[in-house]
Design a protein around this motif. Sequence first.
Motif, PDB file in Angstrom:
ATOM      1  N   ILE A   1      51.919  -6.534  28.151  1.00 23.68           N
ATOM      2  CA  ILE A   1      51.205  -5.681  29.105  1.00 23.68           C
ATOM      3  C   ILE A   1      52.010  -5.447  30.387  1.00 23.68           C
ATOM      4  O   ILE A   1      51.782  -4.462  31.100  1.00 23.68           O
ATOM      5  CB  ILE A   1      49.825  -6.296  29.426  1.00 23.68           C
ATOM      6  CG1 ILE A   1      48.917  -6.204  28.201  1.00 23.68           C
ATOM      7  CG2 ILE A   1      49.154  -5.619  30.608  1.00 23.68           C
ATOM      8  CD1 ILE A   1      47.535  -6.810  28.399  1.00 23.68           C
ATOM      9  N   ALA A   2      52.985  -6.312  30.677  1.00 21.61           N
ATOM     10  CA  ALA A   2      53.683  -6.292  31.967  1.00 21.61           C
ATOM     11  C   ALA A   2      54.187  -4.915  32.378  1.00 21.61           C
ATOM     12  O   ALA A   2      54.090  -4.532  33.550  1.00 21.61           O
ATOM     13  CB  ALA A   2      54.846  -7.286  31.936  1.00 21.61           C
ATOM     14  N   ASN A   3      54.718  -4.131  31.457  1.00 19.44           N
ATOM     15  CA  ASN A   3      55.268  -2.818  31.797  1.00 19.44           C
ATOM     16  C   ASN A   3      54.236  -1.693  31.734  1.00 19.44           C
ATOM     17  O   ASN A   3      54.597  -0.521  31.895  1.00 19.44           O
ATOM     18  CB  ASN A   3      56.437  -2.490  30.863  1.00 19.44           C
ATOM     19  CG  ASN A   3      57.636  -3.367  31.118  1.00 19.44           C
ATOM     20  OD1 ASN A   3      57.935  -3.709  32.256  1.00 19.44           O
ATOM     21  ND2 ASN A   3      58.319  -3.752  30.051  1.00 19.44           N
ATOM     22  N   PHE A   4      52.981  -2.043  31.504  1.00 25.41           N
ATOM     23  CA  PHE A   4      51.933  -1.022  31.376  1.00 25.41           C
ATOM     24  C   PHE A   4      50.815  -1.205  32.395  1.00 25.41           C
ATOM     25  O   PHE A   4      49.812  -0.505  32.340  1.00 25.41           O
ATOM     26  CB  PHE A   4      51.342  -1.066  29.964  1.00 25.41           C
ATOM     27  CG  PHE A   4      52.308  -0.706  28.882  1.00 25.41           C
ATOM     28  CD1 PHE A   4      52.456   0.609  28.468  1.00 25.41           C
ATOM     29  CD2 PHE A   4      53.091  -1.678  28.286  1.00 25.41           C
ATOM     30  CE1 PHE A   4      53.351   0.953  27.475  1.00 25.41           C
ATOM     31  CE2 PHE A   4      53.996  -1.349  27.286  1.00 25.41           C
ATOM     32  CZ  PHE A   4      54.132  -0.032  26.877  1.00 25.41           C
ATOM     33  N   ILE A   5      50.994  -2.148  33.322  1.00 23.78           N
ATOM     34  CA  ILE A   5      49.968  -2.399  34.335  1.00 23.78           C
ATOM     35  C   ILE A   5      50.530  -1.939  35.682  1.00 23.78           C
ATOM     36  O   ILE A   5      51.620  -2.377  36.090  1.00 23.78           O
ATOM     37  CB  ILE A   5      49.559  -3.892  34.354  1.00 23.78           C
ATOM     38  CG1 ILE A   5      48.294  -4.103  35.174  1.00 23.78           C
ATOM     39  CG2 ILE A   5      50.679  -4.803  34.798  1.00 23.78           C
ATOM     40  CD1 ILE A   5      47.033  -3.771  34.420  1.00 23.78           C
ATOM     41  N   PRO A   6      49.875  -1.011  36.396  1.00 25.82           N
ATOM     42  CA  PRO A   6      50.469  -0.400  37.592  1.00 25.82           C
ATOM     43  C   PRO A   6      50.932  -1.397  38.650  1.00 25.82           C
ATOM     44  O   PRO A   6      52.037  -1.271  39.187  1.00 25.82           O
ATOM     45  CB  PRO A   6      49.346   0.495  38.117  1.00 25.82           C
ATOM     46  CG  PRO A   6      48.554   0.858  36.904  1.00 25.82           C
ATOM     47  CD  PRO A   6      48.586  -0.372  36.046  1.00 25.82           C
ATOM     48  N   ALA A   7      50.096  -2.387  38.982  1.00 26.90           N
ATOM     49  CA  ALA A   7      50.437  -3.317  40.060  1.00 26.90           C
ATOM     50  C   ALA A   7      51.410  -4.411  39.627  1.00 26.90           C
ATOM     51  O   ALA A   7      51.768  -5.271  40.431  1.00 26.90           O
ATOM     52  CB  ALA A   7      49.172  -3.951  40.642  1.00 26.90           C
TER      53      ALA A   7
ATOM     54  N   VAL B   1      52.430   7.171  35.229  1.00 26.05           N
ATOM     55  CA  VAL B   1      51.021   6.818  35.053  1.00 26.05           C
ATOM     56  C   VAL B   1      50.906   5.904  33.844  1.00 26.05           C
ATOM     57  O   VAL B   1      51.735   5.949  32.929  1.00 26.05           O
ATOM     58  CB  VAL B   1      50.137   8.071  34.850  1.00 26.05           C
ATOM     59  CG1 VAL B   1      50.127   8.924  36.091  1.00 26.05           C
ATOM     60  CG2 VAL B   1      50.588   8.865  33.639  1.00 26.05           C
ATOM     61  N   MET B   2      49.870   5.075  33.841  1.00 28.46           N
ATOM     62  CA  MET B   2      49.692   4.116  32.754  1.00 28.46           C
ATOM     63  C   MET B   2      48.250   3.668  32.674  1.00 28.46           C
ATOM     64  O   MET B   2      47.487   3.775  33.641  1.00 28.46           O
ATOM     65  CB  MET B   2      50.622   2.923  32.936  1.00 28.46           C
ATOM     66  CG  MET B   2      50.434   2.183  34.249  1.00 28.46           C
ATOM     67  SD  MET B   2      51.835   1.117  34.654  1.00 28.46           S
ATOM     68  CE  MET B   2      53.085   2.334  35.066  1.00 28.46           C
TER      69      MET B   2
ATOM     70  N   GLU C   1      45.647   1.368  41.354  1.00 25.21           N
ATOM     71  CA  GLU C   1      45.129   0.828  40.087  1.00 25.21           C
ATOM     72  C   GLU C   1      43.609   0.715  40.129  1.00 25.21           C
ATOM     73  O   GLU C   1      43.036   0.246  41.120  1.00 25.21           O
ATOM     74  CB  GLU C   1      45.741  -0.543  39.812  1.00 25.21           C
ATOM     75  CG  GLU C   1      45.297  -1.168  38.489  1.00 25.21           C
ATOM     76  CD  GLU C   1      46.049  -2.450  38.181  1.00 25.21           C
ATOM     77  OE1 GLU C   1      47.285  -2.474  38.404  1.00 25.21           O
ATOM     78  OE2 GLU C   1      45.427  -3.436  37.741  1.00 25.21           O
ATOM     79  N   TYR C   2      42.981   1.157  39.046  1.00 23.30           N
ATOM     80  CA  TYR C   2      41.529   1.045  38.882  1.00 23.30           C
ATOM     81  C   TYR C   2      41.242   0.186  37.659  1.00 23.30           C
ATOM     82  O   TYR C   2      41.833   0.390  36.594  1.00 23.30           O
ATOM     83  CB  TYR C   2      40.897   2.421  38.707  1.00 23.30           C
ATOM     84  CG  TYR C   2      39.400   2.373  38.412  1.00 23.30           C
ATOM     85  CD1 TYR C   2      38.482   2.149  39.432  1.00 23.30           C
ATOM     86  CD2 TYR C   2      38.930   2.527  37.110  1.00 23.30           C
ATOM     87  CE1 TYR C   2      37.123   2.094  39.164  1.00 23.30           C
ATOM     88  CE2 TYR C   2      37.569   2.482  36.833  1.00 23.30           C
ATOM     89  CZ  TYR C   2      36.669   2.262  37.868  1.00 23.30           C
ATOM     90  OH  TYR C   2      35.323   2.200  37.600  1.00 23.30           O
TER      91      TYR C   2
END
Length: 386
Positions: free
Chosen positions: A134-140, A260-261, A300-301
Amino acid sequence: MRKTIFGFAAVCACGAAEAQSSVTLYGVIDTNIEYVNKVGEVPRSTNNFNSGQGQKVFRENAGGYSGSRWGLRGTEDLGGGLKAVFVLEGGFNSDTGTMQQGGRVFGRQAFVGLGSRMGQITVGRQYHSLFSTIANFIPARYATQYEPTALIVGPNFREDNTVKYTGAFGPLTASAHWSFGVGTSLPQVSPTIPAAGGTGEVPGQFRRDTGYGAGLNYVIGPVGFGIGYDQWNPTIGTGNGTFRKAAVMANYAFNSTAKVMGGYRWGQNKAPDGTLLLRDDFYWIGGQYQATANIDFTLEYNYQNVKSIGGSSNFANPWQIALIADYRISKRTDIYLTTAYSRNAGLTLDSAANNYASSLALGNSYTLASGQTSMFGAAMGIRHVF
């Protein structure tokens, strides 16, 4: 600046040939001043599982944009395309000088392994596969301050006694791991949610506190996709529960400055007798934007759909929106502002649905006070990378 020492010799007492190797000292020091409202206590049996009256908090924290840490990493060329690797990394509180992760010297990572063109196998304390996927797909990017990391990937995202494989094959990156004893413990924070976890590796109890999972990332041009799974079997009472998570995710880079992700994570926690402790769906979406060479923004939401917790479906669904603004003074030093607003849970989406894992791990409560429905926090800090 990272300090690298080259030319270490692998020489035994009988005078074996030298092998090229390197060791790098690295780290991050990140400290900020924070304001948070409506803060309560983490519910426990000692306070009758009541978070109490809300308070405004002004405090200094270690780790806002990145967790403060120091570490050593190294490689040795063994010849024939084979290399030895290691990482030793410890987290610390820059505001007090104390160690994090329960006082462990190398509580963030501690592993050794072998790598080749076919991939890398490492053994020791390390991040599980779902976290890495997930590391490269989470904005923060798992920013410490308000990122609901423990809710997204589980409070067991660092696991002891772990064997992990990672391989990169062109656009595809694959990982898989097995832990003989995860080493994560969660206290009881609700009358209907029991304590869970332990040290594992008990003779005659092979399944106790074990964990395993896998993940795949695929990137082609501006588009990336990921899929991952994690299972943890924590001790609950005299048996073992089954905590499962699975996620799918994607990102798209418009150009070198905007991306965006988003993703979806399914979760299910069961007691040893099969009783459902938690069933939830988690969604995230957001982006990264580099406004200038020195300024970038992250938005991020997060939204958690709690379908059942402790046998009840009467739980207001939490959500949070967070914004990070970062200004790089130099290649190694930056200042940042991070803010977040949450509903139906504390910041980092801390609630009974994740055993208040973020508050317990950080040592700073983000528990929503009794009778409150929202929380706001903001922090300004400085980060130096070496």
